[in-house]
Design a protein around this motif. Structure first.
Motif, PDB file in Angstrom:
ATOM      1  N   ALA A  42       2.582  -3.594  -7.559  1.00 44.82           N
ATOM      2  CA  ALA A  42       1.380  -2.829  -7.895  1.00 44.82           C
ATOM      3  C   ALA A  42       0.294  -3.718  -8.492  1.00 44.82           C
ATOM      4  O   ALA A  42      -0.892  -3.411  -8.387  1.00 44.82           O
ATOM      5  CB  ALA A  42       1.728  -1.702  -8.862  1.00 44.82           C
ATOM      6  N   SER A  46      -3.596  -4.924  -2.869  1.00 42.93           N
ATOM      7  CA  SER A  46      -3.506  -3.529  -2.466  1.00 42.93           C
ATOM      8  C   SER A  46      -4.492  -3.291  -1.327  1.00 42.93           C
ATOM      9  O   SER A  46      -5.664  -3.631  -1.446  1.00 42.93           O
ATOM     10  CB  SER A  46      -3.830  -2.623  -3.649  1.00 42.93           C
ATOM     11  N   GLN A  55       0.886  -2.195  -0.699  1.00 43.37           N
ATOM     12  CA  GLN A  55       0.845  -3.195  -1.757  1.00 43.37           C
ATOM     13  C   GLN A  55       1.702  -4.356  -1.291  1.00 43.37           C
ATOM     14  O   GLN A  55       2.826  -4.148  -0.820  1.00 43.37           O
ATOM     15  CB  GLN A  55       1.384  -2.625  -3.069  1.00 43.37           C
ATOM     16  N   ARG A  57       3.005  -8.518  -2.131  1.00 44.75           N
ATOM     17  CA  ARG A  57       3.115  -9.551  -3.153  1.00 44.75           C
ATOM     18  C   ARG A  57       3.928 -10.718  -2.617  1.00 44.75           C
ATOM     19  O   ARG A  57       5.011 -10.545  -2.077  1.00 44.75           O
ATOM     20  CB  ARG A  57       3.801  -8.987  -4.383  1.00 44.75           C
ATOM     21  N   TYR A 106       6.727  -5.770  -0.004  1.00 46.35           N
ATOM     22  CA  TYR A 106       5.758  -4.785   0.478  1.00 46.35           C
ATOM     23  C   TYR A 106       6.163  -3.409  -0.039  1.00 46.35           C
ATOM     24  O   TYR A 106       7.338  -3.049  -0.001  1.00 46.35           O
ATOM     25  CB  TYR A 106       5.731  -4.740   2.009  1.00 46.35           C
ATOM     26  N   ALA A 134      -3.748  -7.983   4.137  1.00 45.34           N
ATOM     27  CA  ALA A 134      -3.024  -8.388   2.932  1.00 45.34           C
ATOM     28  C   ALA A 134      -2.705  -9.881   2.946  1.00 45.34           C
ATOM     29  O   ALA A 134      -2.724 -10.533   1.912  1.00 45.34           O
ATOM     30  CB  ALA A 134      -1.727  -7.592   2.786  1.00 45.34           C
TER      31      ALA A 134
END
Length: 136
Positions: A42, A46, A55, A57, A106, A134
């Motif tokens: 989070a 995003s 989201q 990372r 994800y 992303a």
């Protein structure tokens, strides 16, 4: 059907994991289950799409692709939330092998009145676009 060596369960079929539909090696995927992993995602990138929020990372270490799914009560009752998550899981199953990067997490978040309503092919296309955005 083959039986696994030390159990009474059937063994996994040969070639079931690791190879995408195109025949290329695909990164293995795992499910995100811990709340801390969802919270870390989070705080990362995003991307809003019409049918969901993605989201993403980069964990900064090699490893499998990890994916999680969530829908708040705003999406609807349990039946509506489960339907939205099923659609997101299937879209991820079809889309991630060609676009996901190893070592990334994800999270797909369902959206009220949209995740369950838009055509499935549109949902998959939006996921592909969101992954491209992303990854920058």
């Amino acid at each position: 059907m083959a039986i696994a060596a030390d159990t009474d369960r059937p063994a996994a079929p040969q070639g079931a994991g690791g190879v995408s539909a195109s025949g290329h090696d695909a990164p293995s995927t795992e499910r995100l289950t811990r709340r801390a992993d969802f919270l870390r995602a989070a705080r990362a990138v995003s991307v809003r799409a019409d049918g969901f929020v993605l989201q993403a990372r980069d964990r900064g270490a090699p490893g499998p692709v990890r994916v999680g799914f969530t829908c708040s009560k705003k999406v609807g009752n349990a039946v509506a939330r489960n339907r939205a998550k099923r659609r997101l899981r299937e879209a991820a199953r079809l889309t991630l092998p060609g676009r996901a990067r190893p070592g990334w997490d994800y999270v797909l978040i369902g959206r009220r009145d949209r995740t369950a309503a838009i055509p499935f092919d549109t949902l998959c296309a939006e996921l592909a676009r969101a992954l491209d955005r992303a990854h920058g």
